[in-house]
Design an enzyme around this catalytic site. Structure first.
Site, PDB file in Angstrom:
ATOM      1  N   GLY A 142      -9.809 -47.387 -42.273  1.00  0.00           N
ATOM      2  CA  GLY A 142     -10.283 -46.190 -42.979  1.00  0.00           C
ATOM      3  C   GLY A 142      -9.116 -45.251 -43.180  1.00  0.00           C
ATOM      4  O   GLY A 142      -9.262 -44.031 -43.148  1.00  0.00           O
ATOM      5  N   ALA A 143      -7.941 -45.856 -43.392  1.00  0.00           N
ATOM      6  CA  ALA A 143      -6.688 -45.080 -43.442  1.00  0.00           C
ATOM      7  C   ALA A 143      -6.609 -44.163 -44.647  1.00  0.00           C
ATOM      8  O   ALA A 143      -5.736 -43.305 -44.721  1.00  0.00           O
ATOM      9  CB  ALA A 143      -5.498 -46.033 -43.450  1.00  0.00           C
ATOM     10  N   THR A 144      -7.497 -44.378 -45.624  1.00  0.00           N
ATOM     11  CA  THR A 144      -7.433 -43.532 -46.818  1.00  0.00           C
ATOM     12  C   THR A 144      -8.571 -42.516 -46.826  1.00  0.00           C
ATOM     13  O   THR A 144      -8.789 -41.829 -47.811  1.00  0.00           O
ATOM     14  CB  THR A 144      -7.520 -44.403 -48.092  1.00  0.00           C
ATOM     15  N   HIS A 148     -21.151 -33.037 -28.551  1.00  0.00           N
ATOM     16  CA  HIS A 148     -20.126 -32.063 -28.149  1.00  0.00           C
ATOM     17  C   HIS A 148     -20.615 -31.132 -27.037  1.00  0.00           C
ATOM     18  O   HIS A 148     -19.975 -30.983 -26.004  1.00  0.00           O
ATOM     19  CB  HIS A 148     -19.704 -31.198 -29.338  1.00  0.00           C
ATOM     20  N   HIS A 165     -14.617 -35.574 -30.375  1.00  0.00           N
ATOM     21  CA  HIS A 165     -13.344 -34.867 -30.553  1.00  0.00           C
ATOM     22  C   HIS A 165     -13.321 -33.543 -29.788  1.00  0.00           C
ATOM     23  O   HIS A 165     -12.264 -32.998 -29.522  1.00  0.00           O
ATOM     24  CB  HIS A 165     -12.980 -34.697 -32.028  1.00  0.00           C
ATOM     25  N   TYR A 166     -14.500 -33.052 -29.361  1.00  0.00           N
ATOM     26  CA  TYR A 166     -14.496 -31.826 -28.564  1.00  0.00           C
ATOM     27  C   TYR A 166     -13.817 -32.041 -27.209  1.00  0.00           C
ATOM     28  O   TYR A 166     -13.286 -31.110 -26.628  1.00  0.00           O
ATOM     29  CB  TYR A 166     -15.907 -31.250 -28.432  1.00  0.00           C
ATOM     30  N   LEU A 167     -13.817 -33.270 -26.726  1.00  0.00           N
ATOM     31  CA  LEU A 167     -13.152 -33.529 -25.443  1.00  0.00           C
ATOM     32  C   LEU A 167     -11.626 -33.442 -25.583  1.00  0.00           C
ATOM     33  O   LEU A 167     -10.911 -33.392 -24.584  1.00  0.00           O
ATOM     34  CB  LEU A 167     -13.556 -34.893 -24.897  1.00  0.00           C
TER      35      LEU A 167
HETATM   36  C1  BG6 Z   1     -18.498 -32.605 -36.197  1.00  0.00           C
HETATM   37  C2  BG6 Z   1     -19.807 -32.361 -36.883  1.00  0.00           C
HETATM   38  O1  BG6 Z   1     -18.670 -33.483 -35.141  1.00  0.00           O
HETATM   39  O2  BG6 Z   1     -17.989 -31.379 -35.715  1.00  0.00           O
HETATM   40  C3  BG6 Z   1     -19.668 -31.325 -37.976  1.00  0.00           C
HETATM   41  O3  BG6 Z   1     -20.271 -33.588 -37.452  1.00  0.00           O
HETATM   42  C4  BG6 Z   1     -19.002 -30.093 -37.443  1.00  0.00           C
HETATM   43  O4  BG6 Z   1     -20.933 -31.011 -38.531  1.00  0.00           O
HETATM   44  C5  BG6 Z   1     -17.722 -30.440 -36.714  1.00  0.00           C
HETATM   45  O5  BG6 Z   1     -18.734 -29.248 -38.551  1.00  0.00           O
HETATM   46  C6  BG6 Z   1     -17.099 -29.221 -36.083  1.00  0.00           C
HETATM   47  O6  BG6 Z   1     -15.850 -29.570 -35.538  1.00  0.00           O
HETATM   48  P1  BG6 Z   1     -14.689 -28.510 -35.450  1.00  0.00           P
HETATM   49  O7  BG6 Z   1     -13.574 -29.269 -34.808  1.00  0.00           O
HETATM   50  O8  BG6 Z   1     -14.377 -28.054 -36.843  1.00  0.00           O
HETATM   51  O9  BG6 Z   1     -15.198 -27.392 -34.593  1.00  0.00           O
END
Ligand code: BG6
Length: 797
Positions: A37-39, A272, A209-211
């Site tokens: 999914g590099a693009t 998250h 990605h919150y971690l």
């Molecule tokens: C994502 C959600 O996981 O996180 C999005 O799917 C949300 O709806 C996003 O906008 C928020 O991430 P960040 O890093 O911009 O706070």
């Protein structure tokens, strides 16, 4: 003075160090990173930059790399796209521009695009990697496959990697997966099973990605490095509440296809915010760098989460949302979505550390600001003798005491860790966190910034760069394991099911939301602070509203009937029970209350737990009217319901609690174990004349009461005070007080609620004494009083 021996030794030592260095370099080996999914958008925005950062961090430590961008896009287009993205990569601030250009050039040389579609393509990729290794005389350390593709593509790709593109022996494989990981417990389980057929658990890295957000990644190290200060504070005695918040200003436009299926709870809270919750709530492992220990403790935190119910949530939807869905999804004009774009949830944990502490989780789109934070607010137990203007931030215990992990954006504009100065001066590693300079005029959480010890990262890093580095180092604690994922879905799925048809409150979006989305809680219930703004003006002939009725008193089957709307009815019944209890305790020193199970008494238990602080629990004995033959910890057990909704919130001496002995000798309700007789003896020993002060019963739609069912003679008459019976519905085996024992009570209250009971209510109002057909009709206390409590739906239909 010459010391040839020393020189010689020194030279040997230097040689050995150099040799060891060279060997270490040799030993590290070659890593191939394949970005699938590099693009795509994510790759363009974050992943290529994250990979470049990985290269910068690690290449000097003896690793060699190759990066393969892959997608379905044609080779030419893909190459052009990737070339453009690579041109735009940036270096950390402290790298000089010429040096940066040089490093970027080297990274570009190591990166290429290729089209990957069929399993032959994967085989060819594997061959190319092997050829390169051989050509350059490199040892393979491992391969990372980053899936930045939609989940429906997972299975095919996983199959191809597993069959044709695994690294050779001795080298590791890491596959990185992006959410969504399912839609509910079942679909998550199916996806997990499918993936497990291709990969080992330790090979999979599910990204949240919150971690990787710096403030989130700092929660456990902060707890660890400040153990001494936090040890006594991080618990229910000191924490007033925890807020875990992610507010966004953007809406879902352009993503409604995805959003319609997921909504805010699945999109943000299930992953998250829940992850953050576990980091705050888990018992701190002795060694926080042990991934295994962190994951184990996280799972324990999941186990302590109390189940959610409808009243644990408030939902909203920004007004423009349905229109956007209609436009983007080609829906008819009549279409209105029920998908929430805003949710506030109240979570409790059932363990000694957190019992009673509210954890508030909140997220929404189209709100007034973009900000994320975790705020731990401590109770204030101080009185300050001086006037407020003389309070000094680091000394006054009367100022708010809080610890905030500020995830980003908002007024502060960067990640930070804030600790109120009247708490303690925290330790944060000075290499990576620095004190924030004061910004006069800036207020956060009601206080000027200067009231906090405030730290921000020395080098701000994007979450994906952090996570890519953790993947490279095999730090599994920053990722979601299968067990972890399923535990989270197990927690959220029942709530999602129960909310599926709830209409969210509409909100205009942005600053105009005003106080419309503010919410508050009492006990375990959450509700919007403001009434729904639309006023229902009852026109002529419109349905009656609660205030049109008062608590009605009349007769039903020749006994007093109390009838009201559910809330008032429950309040009245709880008041009556308390009054009966007070009388009994005054007269006899104790109160014997026998309670039924099932769902009808739940609001009563909640009412007693949250509104009746004068109840004489210390002198109350609690008995069960009936029980299902399941272990007492089973969710189906009546005792379990009593425990969840009442016992755990009140203080009854444990020797006053009398569960039915359905589980003896490791089996359930075996005649030979004589559980029914045991219970009867206990009653006879403790309750004068075996006459309960109050028995609370319900009435089933088939006319059953307690666990006495139509057409089943057990317990309707005869000498046995407690009997084993059979229910037509599962679990079939039951234990129950008998009718004769019930009828010895001083008072019997029968609670009947809900429209479903309408028919039986009507029928039973007409029948005589026919317990074999309708056991409820046999309830007739010999010298006590019988009172019916019915809500309007059961009574008036
Ligand atoms: C994502 C959600 O996981 O996180 C999005 O799917 C949300 O709806 C996003 O906008 C928020 O991430 P960040 O890093 O911009 O706070």
């Amino acid at each position: 003075m010459k010391r040839p021996g020393c020189w010689k030794m020194l030279a040997v030592a230097v040689c050995m160090v150099l040799l060891a260095g060279l060997q270490a370099q040799d030993l590290q080996g070659h890593v191939s990173v394949i970005l699938l999914g590099a693009t795509g958008d994510l790759a363009k925005k974050y992943l290529w930059q994250g990979l470049f950062q990985l290269y910068l961090d690690e290449v000097g430590k003896g690793y060699s790399f190759s990066f393969h961008g892959a997608a379905l896009t044609s080779t030419k287009q893909g190459q052009e796209f990737v070339a453009k993205v690579l041109e735009s990569l940036s270096c950390p601030e402290d790298v000089a521009p010429e040096r940066c250009a040089e490093l970027r050039g080297r990274f570009q040389q190591r990166s290429q695009y290729r089209r990957l579609r069929t399993s032959e393509d994967y085989m060819a990729l594997s061959k190319d990697i092997e050829a390169q290794l051989q050509h350059e005389g490199l040892r393979e350390a491992g391969r990372i496959f980053y899936f930045s593709v939609p989940p429906f593509a997972y299975a095919d790709i996983a199959r191809s990697i597993n069959s044709s593109c695994r690294p050779g022996p001795g080298a590791w494989l890491r596959v990185v997966l992006e959410k969504p990981f399912g839609h509910d417990r079942l679909s998550a389980q199916q996806l997990a099973t499918e993936l497990r057929s291709f990969f080992q658990e330790e090979e999979m890295y599910r990204v949240d990605h919150y971690l990787g957000k710096q403030a989130v990644a700092q929660i456990l190290p902060f707890r660890d490095q400040n153990r001494k200060a936090l040890d006594g504070l991080w618990n229910r005695h000191h924490v007033e509440r925890v807020e875990i918040i992610m507010k966004e200003t953007v809406d879902a436009e352009g993503r409604t296809g995805f959003y319609e299926e997921y909504g805010v709870i699945r999109d943000v809270l299930q992953n998250h915010l829940t992850e953050i919750l576990t980091l705050v709530a888990m018992e701190l492992p002795y060694n926080v760098s042990s991934s295994e220990a962190v994951l184990r403790h996280k799972l324990q935190a999941f186990q302590a989460l109390r189940g959610l119910h409808k009243d644990s949530a408030v939902l909203g939807q920004y007004q423009a949302y349905s229109g956007q869905v209609r436009r983007e999804q080609q829906k008819p004009d009549s279409f209105h979505s029920l998908t929430p774009t805003f949710a506030g949830i109240l979570v409790h944990m059932d363990n000694l550390r957190w019992e009673g502490v509210p954890f508030i989780l909140m997220s929404g789109k189209a709100l007034d600001e973009r900000v994320g934070y975790v705020r731990i607010l401590f109770r204030n137990q101080a009185y300050c003798a001086q006037t407020e203007t003389r309070w000094v931030a680091d000394q006054s215990q009367c100022l708010p005491r809080q610890i905030v992990f500020y995830i980003g954006h908002g007024e502060l504009g960067s990640p930070a860790v804030l600790v109120s100065r009247n708490l303690f001066r925290p330790f944060l590693p000075s290499g990576s966190w620095k004190e924030v300079e004061d910004r006069p005029g800036l207020r956060l959480f009601g206080r000027p910034l200067s009231d906090f010890y405030a730290y921000s990262p020395v080098r701000e890093q994007d979450a994906y760069s952090v996570l890519i580095s953790h993947i490279f180092h095999g730090r599994k604690d920053s990722f979601i394991t299968t067990e972890n994922l399923l535990a989270s879905w197990a927690f959220w799925t029942p709530l999602l099911d129960s909310l599926a048809h709830e209409a969210p409150r509409l909100y205009p979006g942005g600053a105009e939301n005003g106080h419309l989305l503010d919410f508050e809680f009492t006990g375990t219930q959450l509700r919007f602070s403001q009434q729904q703004p639309e006023q229902l003006v009852p026109g002529p002939g419109s349905a009656p509203s609660p205030s049109d009725f008062q608590v009605l008193q009349s007769k039903y089957r020749d006994s007093p009937l109390i009838s009201a709307w559910p809330e008032e009815l429950i309040a009245k019944l709880a008041d009556d029970i308390e009054a009966t209890a007070m009388r009994a305790v005054r007269r006899f020193g104790e109160f014997h209350l026998a309670l039924s199970g099932g769902s009808s008494p739940v609001p009563l238990f909640q009412q007693l737990a949250t509104r009746h602080y004068g109840f004489p629990w210390a002198h109350t004995h609690l008995w069960l009217v009936d029980e299902r033959c399941v272990p007492l910890r089973d969710p189906e057990s009546n005792f379990q319901g009593l425990q969840a909704h009442l016992l755990q919130h009140i203080r009854v001496p444990y020797y006053n609690v009398h569960p039915m002995p359905v589980h003896l000798h490791q089996r359930l309700c075996a005649e030979e174990d004589q559980g029914a007789q045991m219970y009867a003896s206990e009653i006879s020993a403790l309750v004068t004349n075996s006459s309960f002060d109050l028995v609370l019963l319900g009435m089933g739609t088939d006319g059953h009461t307690a666990s006495l069912f139509p057409q089943s003679p057990a317990g309707l008459e005869g000498p046995q005070p407690v009997v084993l019976t059979r229910s037509p519905s599962k679990p079939h085996q039951r234990m129950s007080l008998s009718l004769p024992l019930i009828n010895r009570a001083r008072k019997v209250a029968i609670l009947v609620m809900g429209r479903m009971k309408r028919e039986i209510t009507l029928l039973v109002s007409r029948v005589g004494h026919e317990p074999k057909k309708w056991p409820i009709s046999g309830v007739l206390p010999s010298s006590g009083q019988l009172v019916w409590y019915m809500d309007y739906e059961a009574f008036l239909g």
